[in-house]
Write a protein that holds these residues in place. Structure first.
Motif, PDB file in Angstrom:
ATOM      1  N   UNK A 168       0.718  -0.786  -0.233  1.00 34.80           N
ATOM      2  CA  UNK A 168      -0.166  -0.125  -0.142  1.00 34.80           C
ATOM      3  C   UNK A 168       0.937   0.951   0.143  1.00 34.80           C
ATOM      4  N   UNK A 169       2.338   1.337   0.725  1.00 32.79           N
ATOM      5  CA  UNK A 169       3.195   2.468   0.831  1.00 32.79           C
ATOM      6  C   UNK A 169       4.035   2.541  -0.240  1.00 32.79           C
TER       7      UNK A 169
ATOM      8  N   UNK B  38       4.303   3.269  -4.158  1.00 25.21           N
ATOM      9  CA  UNK B  38       3.538   4.760  -5.525  1.00 25.21           C
ATOM     10  C   UNK B  38       3.163   2.920  -5.938  1.00 25.21           C
ATOM     11  N   UNK B  39       1.725   3.799  -6.426  1.00 27.81           N
ATOM     12  CA  UNK B  39       1.386   3.055  -7.428  1.00 27.81           C
ATOM     13  C   UNK B  39       0.386   1.736  -7.406  1.00 27.81           C
ATOM     14  N   UNK B  40       0.645   1.315  -5.797  1.00 29.59           N
ATOM     15  CA  UNK B  40      -0.364   0.392  -5.045  1.00 29.59           C
ATOM     16  C   UNK B  40      -1.882   1.114  -4.548  1.00 29.59           C
ATOM     17  N   UNK B  41      -1.147   1.690  -3.252  1.00 34.49           N
ATOM     18  CA  UNK B  41      -2.356   2.972  -2.395  1.00 34.49           C
ATOM     19  C   UNK B  41      -2.839   4.190  -2.600  1.00 34.49           C
ATOM     20  N   UNK B  42      -1.826   4.659  -3.695  1.00 38.75           N
ATOM     21  CA  UNK B  42      -2.593   5.705  -3.937  1.00 38.75           C
ATOM     22  C   UNK B  42      -3.218   5.513  -5.522  1.00 38.75           C
ATOM     23  N   UNK B  43      -4.084   3.907  -5.935  1.00 39.31           N
ATOM     24  CA  UNK B  43      -4.902   3.776  -6.517  1.00 39.31           C
ATOM     25  C   UNK B  43      -5.881   3.765  -6.126  1.00 39.31           C
ATOM     26  N   UNK B  44      -6.491   3.705  -4.745  1.00 43.74           N
ATOM     27  CA  UNK B  44      -7.084   2.842  -3.981  1.00 43.74           C
ATOM     28  C   UNK B  44      -7.948   3.914  -3.159  1.00 43.74           C
TER      29      UNK B  44
ATOM     30  N   UNK C 153      -5.036   3.075   9.639  1.00 50.37           N
ATOM     31  CA  UNK C 153      -3.521   1.416   9.674  1.00 50.37           C
ATOM     32  C   UNK C 153      -2.698   1.756   9.373  1.00 50.37           C
ATOM     33  N   UNK C 154      -3.843   1.965   7.927  1.00 53.46           N
ATOM     34  CA  UNK C 154      -2.235   1.290   6.078  1.00 53.46           C
ATOM     35  C   UNK C 154      -1.169   2.299   6.213  1.00 53.46           C
ATOM     36  N   UNK C 155      -0.676   3.256   6.678  1.00 52.46           N
ATOM     37  CA  UNK C 155       0.167   3.774   7.086  1.00 52.46           C
ATOM     38  C   UNK C 155       1.137   3.594   8.509  1.00 52.46           C
ATOM     39  N   UNK C 156       0.464   2.528   8.735  1.00 47.67           N
ATOM     40  CA  UNK C 156       1.588   1.724  10.113  1.00 47.67           C
ATOM     41  C   UNK C 156       2.939   1.637   9.530  1.00 47.67           C
ATOM     42  N   UNK C 157       3.942   1.525  10.255  1.00 45.86           N
ATOM     43  CA  UNK C 157       5.422   1.251   9.660  1.00 45.86           C
ATOM     44  C   UNK C 157       5.195  -0.100   9.862  1.00 45.86           C
TER      45      UNK C 157
END
Length: 344
Positions: A263-264, A266-272, A302-306
């Motif tokens: 998700x973190x 580029x190209x994955x999470x920024x399409x959600x 939580x998708x942005x957690x380490x």
């Protein structure tokens, strides 16, 4: 009708997916009537749909945005078709269509099967070329190589293809389609069987990923794209709406860290687009959710957690580089991402 569920039926109360697609291919060697040609084709998708999300990610990672244009349908549809209700006046600005159905009828006036995304449309004729979503992304990797961006990752490495094909087939059968097998079961027995089958597969994937960063090793491949689009929707819709509720993704440590890692990138999470995902499932599947009420949760921050998965490998793109930011017209609204609360 949901993504590719049109025409699906119940066999002894078990969900079966209609997998008969328009299987033409766009090729670089002249082996099909559809040649690779920049600017000729339009990829029609919906952000809500996991199958379409694959094509969005692959196109982005390979840098094909200026070569294959993209049309966006809204998150909901009726029994006839996906619609371009997000565009001004409700028409796709390139094709001029209100409904994706028009492209299928331009290909075959008697077309009566599912109107599905992703769909590749020939812009000059306005007709569908293919809606064969598994082959479509592989062809983006193998047929459009002359137009890949500099630094594009190898999403389908030749030396891994035999193993990858097996892994991707299991992911499709057991996970991508497995959540639907749970959600659309027509009996308790069918649901129980589907539930056990899904979580057995997820446990095996967790074991596979415990000591490797990605499914095929140290770099991202097409296999990761295919698993990611289901995991990205798991807690938001599949856990509750489809009754895939042994655990949330966020309660499966290895898979949750793996999904956050992707998700973190580029190209994955920024399409959600979480609000569009929820609106699609909870509104379109009125047989499962008759009130069509869209839940406010879950909390997606939580998708942005380490995740610490980079300790397993520090080269997610192999010999390539990360993609640049998406074009301005293709960006997911900021409040539709992690922690956002917006409904359309």
């Amino acid at each position: 009708m949901s993504e590719n569920t049109s025409g699906s039926g119940y066999v002894e109360a078990e969900f079966t997916r209609d997998s008969k697609y328009i299987s033409d291919r766009i090729t670089a060697d002249g082996s099909s009537p559809w040649p690779v040609e920049p600017g000729r084709y339009r990829l029609v998708v919906a952000r809500a749909c996991p199958w379409a999300n694959r094509a969005v990610i692959a196109r982005r990672l390979l840098g094909l945005e200026d070569v294959i244009s993209m049309g966006l349908c809204g998150p909901t549809h009726d029994e006839r078709s996906w619609t371009f209700d997000l565009d001004p006046a409700g028409r796709d600005p390139v094709l001029g269509y209100e409904r994706l159905q028009e492209a299928f009828l331009a290909r075959d006036p008697g077309y009566s099967r599912g109107i599905t995304v992703p769909t590749m449309v020939d812009v000059p004729s306005g007709a569908v070329v293919t809606n064969d979503f598994p082959q479509m992304t592989l062809d983006l990797s193998t047929q459009w190589t002359a137009h890949h961006r500099e630094g594009a990752p190898d999403l389908y490495p030749e030396h891994l293809r035999e193993e990858m094909d097996e892994v991707m087939e299991r992911i499709y059968q057991e996970v991508n389609n497995g959540v639907y097998r749970c959600g659309f079961s027509g009996s308790q027995r069918a649901y129980d069987k589907a539930y056990d089958r899904l979580f057995t597969a997820l446990d095996r994937l967790s074991d596979r990923l415990e000591h490797r960063r990605f499914l095929m090793g140290g770099q991202v491949t097409e296999a990761d794209i295919r698993l990611f689009t289901t995991l990205a929707r798991f807690d938001t819709v599949y856990h509750g709406h489809f009754k895939c509720n042994r655990q949330k993704l966020s309660e499966m440590p290895v898979l949750w860290a793996y999904a956050r890692d992707l998700f973190q990138l580029p190209g994955f999470g920024d399409t959600i687009d979480f609000p569009q995902i929820k609106e699609h499932y909870y509104v379109v599947h009125a047989d499962i959710n008759p009130t069509q009420i869209i839940p406010q949760g879950p909390d997606t921050s939580g998708w942005l957690m380490q995740h610490n998965r980079d300790q397993l490998s520090d080269r997610p793109w192999g010999d390539g580089t990360p993609p640049p930011p998406p074009p301005a017209g293709e960006r997911v609204p900021a409040d539709h991402g992690p922690g956002g609360i917006g409904h359309r």
